[in-house]
Write a protein that holds these residues in place. Structure first.
Motif, short mmCIF file in Angstrom:
data_model
loop_
_atom_site.label_atom_id
_atom_site.label_comp_id
_atom_site.label_asym_id
_atom_site.label_seq_id
_atom_site.Cartn_x
_atom_site.Cartn_y
_atom_site.Cartn_z
N LEU A 81 0.40 -1.67 0.13
CA LEU A 81 -0.66 0.17 0.18
C LEU A 81 0.51 1.43 -0.02
CD1 LEU A 81 -3.08 0.67 -0.02
CD2 LEU A 81 -2.79 0.99 1.96
N GLU A 140 2.31 1.63 -3.39
CA GLU A 140 1.38 2.66 -4.70
C GLU A 140 1.00 4.09 -3.96
OE1 GLU A 140 -2.06 0.36 -3.73
OE2 GLU A 140 -1.20 -2.22 -4.72
N LEU A 141 0.91 4.13 -2.31
CA LEU A 141 0.93 5.82 -2.18
C LEU A 141 1.60 6.83 -3.31
CD1 LEU A 141 -0.91 7.44 -0.68
CD2 LEU A 141 0.69 6.94 1.36
N ILE A 171 -5.89 10.71 -4.13
CA ILE A 171 -5.72 8.77 -4.05
C ILE A 171 -6.63 9.51 -4.24
CG2 ILE A 171 -4.53 7.25 -2.71
CD1 ILE A 171 -2.69 8.82 -3.81
N ASP A 172 -7.39 7.96 -4.52
CA ASP A 172 -8.84 7.95 -4.08
C ASP A 172 -9.35 7.26 -2.70
OD1 ASP A 172 -9.50 4.60 -3.99
OD2 ASP A 172 -7.88 4.82 -5.63
N GLU A 182 -11.04 4.54 -1.66
CA GLU A 182 -10.88 3.63 -1.03
C GLU A 182 -9.69 3.70 -0.34
OE1 GLU A 182 -11.91 0.82 -4.64
OE2 GLU A 182 -14.15 1.30 -4.19
N THR A 183 -8.66 3.60 -1.44
CA THR A 183 -7.34 3.66 -0.91
C THR A 183 -7.17 4.67 0.67
OG1 THR A 183 -6.58 3.24 -3.62
CG2 THR A 183 -4.78 4.09 -1.85
N LEU A 237 -6.14 3.47 4.65
CA LEU A 237 -4.84 3.32 5.18
C LEU A 237 -4.31 3.58 6.76
CD1 LEU A 237 -3.79 6.64 3.08
CD2 LEU A 237 -3.03 4.55 2.61
#
Length: 214
Positions: free
Chosen positions: A4, A7-8, A18-19, A21-22, A26
């Motif tokens: 994660l 991706e961030l 950042i969407d 959902e992400t 966190l």
């Protein structure tokens, strides 16, 4: 599978918001890092506003949102020991901070193929701060406009002003990214626009083929 955090970082490096959902998954420590980055970004903007005050060369863009409100939220989170997870998520979901520089840069070294022309470049540069700037991600830069003129040329009301040259952005932006990366973690925008860009812009400016030097 990508972690994660990776991706961030990658999304932040591309200037993406950042969407939801992400952000919803966190961890608190990841959200705390984002909030601390936002606080550092706000501090850097205050410094830039002070340095460029009254010059007309620096403007925070409207899509940055209400920065006074963001500052209040960030300080409240910090004073509360970063315990308000919902508030931290709200900060993470907010717009990226961005601003514009309007710079006038003379070709002091007469480099490139300009001949005897006394060139001056008016550059409009937009800078956007990704979520993880200034820790591990450099600022995003976009040249919105580049106008190169001969300062000795006469201007006429009935003649449209056209740029004598164009900017090859790739290597110049690459150099800016490299310098920013070397300076991290820490602010670097002033060094980029006040030192690196004036010293290196004309090394990447090319005259249009139709321009003939006297």
């Amino acid at each position: 599978m990508k972690t994660l955090a990776k991706e961030l970082r990658e999304a932040s490096n591309e200037g993406e918001i950042i969407d939801s959902e992400t952000i919803a998954v966190l961890l608190p420590d990841e959200l705390q890092t984002i909030v601390q980055c936002k606080e550092a970004q706000l501090d850097e903007i205050v410094v830039l506003e002070s340095i460029f005050d009254g010059t007309g060369e620096f403007l925070v863009t409207a899509n940055s949102g209400d920065m006074a409100e963001l500052r209040e939220t960030v300080e409240s989170i910090s004073h509360g020991g970063f315990q308000d997870v919902d508030a931290m998520r709200a900060v993470a979901m907010g717009p990226l901070l961005s601003f514009v520089f309007q710079l006038t840069i003379p070709d002091t070294q007469r480099r490139g193929d300009s001949g005897e022309l006394e060139l001056e470049a008016c550059i409009v540069l937009q800078v956007t701060l990704p979520l993880l700037y200034p820790t591990t991600v450099p600022p995003l830069t976009e040249f919105k406009d580049v106008m190169v003129t001969d300062v000795r040329a006469e201007c006429f009301a009935d003649k449209r002003l056209a740029s004598l040259a164009y900017l090859e952005e790739g290597e110049l932006r690459g150099g800016m990214v490299q310098l920013a990366t070397e300076m991290q973690p820490g602010p670097c925008v002033y060094e980029l626009v006040a030192t690196y860009l004036p010293e290196n812009a004309f090394a990447h400016i090319r005259m249009h083929a139709y321009v003939e030097a006297p």
